[in-house]
Enzyme design. Structure first.
Site, PDB file in Angstrom:
ATOM      1  N   GLY A  15       6.551  -6.085 -11.660  1.00 28.46           N
ATOM      2  CA  GLY A  15       6.495  -4.827 -10.894  1.00 28.46           C
ATOM      3  C   GLY A  15       6.912  -5.015  -9.439  1.00 28.46           C
ATOM      4  N   ALA A  18       4.288  -6.712  -6.987  1.00 21.59           N
ATOM      5  CA  ALA A  18       4.213  -8.159  -7.189  1.00 21.59           C
ATOM      6  C   ALA A  18       5.382  -8.836  -6.489  1.00 21.59           C
ATOM      7  CB  ALA A  18       4.210  -8.470  -8.679  1.00 21.59           C
ATOM      8  N   LYS A  19       6.566  -8.274  -6.707  1.00 16.43           N
ATOM      9  CA  LYS A  19       7.760  -8.901  -6.137  1.00 16.43           C
ATOM     10  C   LYS A  19       7.796  -8.789  -4.618  1.00 16.43           C
ATOM     11  CE  LYS A  19      10.637  -7.011  -9.250  1.00 16.43           C
ATOM     12  NZ  LYS A  19      11.828  -6.535  -9.921  1.00 16.43           N
ATOM     13  N   ARG A  46       4.588  -7.859 -20.019  1.00 13.64           N
ATOM     14  CA  ARG A  46       4.966  -7.706 -21.433  1.00 13.64           C
ATOM     15  C   ARG A  46       6.348  -8.266 -21.746  1.00 13.64           C
ATOM     16  NH1 ARG A  46       3.677  -1.509 -21.981  1.00 13.64           N
ATOM     17  NH2 ARG A  46       4.852  -1.746 -20.086  1.00 13.64           N
ATOM     18  N   TYR A 180      -4.624  -1.443   4.001  1.00 14.52           N
ATOM     19  CA  TYR A 180      -4.760  -1.151   5.422  1.00 14.52           C
ATOM     20  C   TYR A 180      -5.872  -1.964   6.082  1.00 14.52           C
ATOM     21  CZ  TYR A 180      -0.988   1.872   6.438  1.00 14.52           C
ATOM     22  OH  TYR A 180       0.286   2.308   6.706  1.00 14.52           O
ATOM     23  N   LEU A 181      -6.873  -2.332   5.299  1.00  9.46           N
ATOM     24  CA  LEU A 181      -7.964  -3.131   5.873  1.00  9.46           C
ATOM     25  C   LEU A 181      -7.502  -4.542   6.217  1.00  9.46           C
ATOM     26  CD1 LEU A 181     -11.013  -2.005   3.723  1.00  9.46           C
ATOM     27  CD2 LEU A 181     -10.412  -1.339   6.046  1.00  9.46           C
ATOM     28  N   HIS A 241      -6.388   4.894   2.979  1.00 12.77           N
ATOM     29  CA  HIS A 241      -5.996   4.181   4.201  1.00 12.77           C
ATOM     30  C   HIS A 241      -6.575   4.822   5.469  1.00 12.77           C
ATOM     31  CE1 HIS A 241      -3.535   2.160   1.395  1.00 12.77           C
ATOM     32  NE2 HIS A 241      -2.422   2.861   1.523  1.00 12.77           N
ATOM     33  N   ARG A 376      -2.104   1.369  18.174  1.00 17.26           N
ATOM     34  CA  ARG A 376      -0.938   1.494  17.306  1.00 17.26           C
ATOM     35  C   ARG A 376      -0.970   0.382  16.261  1.00 17.26           C
ATOM     36  NH1 ARG A 376       3.525   2.450  20.788  1.00 17.26           N
ATOM     37  NH2 ARG A 376       4.014   0.249  20.798  1.00 17.26           N
TER      38      ARG A 376
END
Ligand code: BG6
Length: 489
Positions: A15, A18-19, A46, A180-181, A241, A376
């Site tokens: 996906g 992941a990449k 798969r 975001y954390l 977020h 920011r």
């Protein structure tokens, strides 16, 4: 323990996330020497793929961004040698058993800790949790599972997901990511508040007029519409977020920096928030726009989006915290795709100076002359405070100037990607930056009635041109609470 080993399985290895994020973050941790001596990384998905093909797929995304000089190619090669692939179904215990056997060979009889990153759609979270826990969990070490939003679409579906996962995993094993954390300036928010005397005493309704959480992107869904259309900007950005930033911004000081103490405070402040209703919100959707001879596509021009979609790609909302500290202070949020810039910031607008001696010395509107603190988050990380200052010279004229902390000027180190910090925390068992299930419930409780109303009434979004500042409705919403959006000044 230096002699234990760590096995990381990225489920959904082919996906996008992941990449683009997970493998590069794992490599960065390896590069920085943060992974243990014995570790193995498995991609699981798969489609059939060889180890070599997986390596080829990820090698293009790995960069030695921190230090270009030192043996970058060697490090990439050494890292790739530790990466393997196993093809299997997401709901097959037998396939996970085979993965288990492969992991064991690599673990070589050491105490093995196992981390699973579920980079897959939520409808298969529970299957994977079941198979991983029954057939591929660690026998002597720990087993942890990282999951990423969407955690449901509303309170009920989120609760169902939580319940499903808890059949197979203890809450302590579940690491719910909100990336975001993991952002440097979001982590710094507590430092700013709680380690500087000058801010915390002002952090209340007494001195703060309003707080704004602003998120904008200068691109549309661009092919990701399939996922996005089922969720919309409120679920994609605000409920997680922006609300997470708000919780850290507004929570009471925690008893300690312990994960439970911090999350207890976040839950408390989230539970003090009013549920949103239609009057507090403006929604928008971008439409095509021609600029400089280029035609920028509208949201519904995206092939992955249904042509009559009313999913919002923009939303502005006014939220309130009904507690002693924040009673009456509007917390405004604005989030949108295909706007005029890419930026995330928190803006704190302070009240007027009572009986300001200098009110006549401002050329402009006194309303513009209140202090504003800007955090920011990205890009060009910075913290700056707008203060009033005398313009040098014989007269008495004031202007607004910035006390400026620009990260690029102040710090020479590169800022790590959010996923690096979060993956390292998960490996180390540090849960401070992950979402606890009661926190998730509280977050959904604020947004669910609104989301349901928008959908049952089929509220149409206000259209705004691609690349613009968003719908004008946002302006009226802020005006209703006597607020001027800080990013429009
Ligand atoms: C994701 C959203 O969670 O955050 C995306 O699903 C969005 O729609 C992304 O683009 C923004 O993340 P960042 O780190 O690029 O600001």
């Amino acid at each position: 323990n230096g002699e234990s080993s760590l096995s990381i399985t990225v489920v959904g290895a082919s996906g996008d996330l992941a990449k683009k994020k997970i493998f590069p973050a794992l490599f960065a941790l390896f590069y920085e020497g943060c992974l243990p001596k014995h570790f193995t990384i498995f991609g699981y998905a798969r489609s059939k793929m060889t180890d070599e093909e997986l390596r080829k797929m990820i090698s293009g995304t790995l960069t030695c961004r921190i230090d270009q000089r030192e043996n970058c190619e060697d490090k990439i090669d050494n890292f790739l040698k530790k990466c393997f692939y196993h093809a299997g179904q997401y709901n097959s215990e037998a396939d996970f058993k085979q993965l288990d056997a492969k992991l064991k060979t690599h673990e070589g009889g050491r105490v093995a800790n196992r981390l699973f990153y579920l980079s897959i759609p939520p409808n298969i979270f529970i299957d994977v949790a079941r198979c991983a826990s029954s057939s591929a969990s660690s026998e002597q070490g720990w087993t942890r599972v990282i999951v990423e939003k969407p955690f449901g679409r509303d309170s009920a579906s989120s609760a169902e997901l939580t319940k499903g996962l808890k059949q197979f995993l203890a809450e302590e094993q579940i690491y719910r990511i909100d990336h975001y954390l993991g952002k440097e300036l979001v982590e710094n928010l507590s430092v700013l508040r709680f380690s500087n005397l000058v801010f915390e005493p002002l952090w209340s309704r007494q001195y703060i007029r309003n707080v704004q959480f602003l998120f904008s992107e200068d691109f549309g869904t661009e092919g990701r519409g399939g996922y996005f259309d089922g969720y919309g900007i409120i679920r994609d950005i605000m409920q997680n977020h922006l609300l997470q930033m708000l919780a850290i911004f507004a929570m009471e000081p925690p008893v300690s920096l312990d994960a439970e103490d911090i999350r207890n405070e976040k839950v408390k402040v989230l539970r003090s928030m009013r549920t949103l209703n239609l009057e507090d919100v403006v929604i928008g959707q971008y439409k095509s726009h021609v600029r400089g001879g280029v035609r920028y596509p509208g949201y519904t021009d995206d092939k992955t989006v249904p042509p009559n979609s009313i999913t919002p790609t923009f939303a502005a909302a006014a939220l309130f915290i009904d507690n002693a500290r924040w009673d009456g202070v509007p917390f405004l949020m604005k989030a949108g795709k295909a706007l005029n810039n890419r930026r995330t910031e928190i803006r704190v607008q302070f009240r007027h100076v009572p009986g300001n001696l200098y009110k006549r010395s401002f050329g402009t509107d006194l309303d513009q002359a209140t202090n504003e603190l800007v955090i920011r988050v990205q890009p060009d990380e910075a913290i700056y405070l707008k203060i009033n200052n005398k313009i040098p010279g014989l007269g008495m004229r004031l202007d607004r100037s910035n006390l400026n902390l620009l990260y690029a000027d102040r710090y020479s180190r590169e800022i790590p990607d959010a996923y690096e910090r979060l993956l390292l925390d998960a490996i180390e068992g540090e849960r401070r930056l992950f979402i606890r299930s009661d926190e998730l419930d509280a977050a959904w409780a604020i947004f669910t009635p609104l989301l349901q109303e928008l959908e049952t009434r089929r509220v149409s979004p206000e259209l705004y041109p691609y690349g613009s500042r968003g719908p004008v409705g946002a302006h009226y919403l802020a005006a209703k609470y006597n607020v001027r959006w800080g990013d429009l000044n």
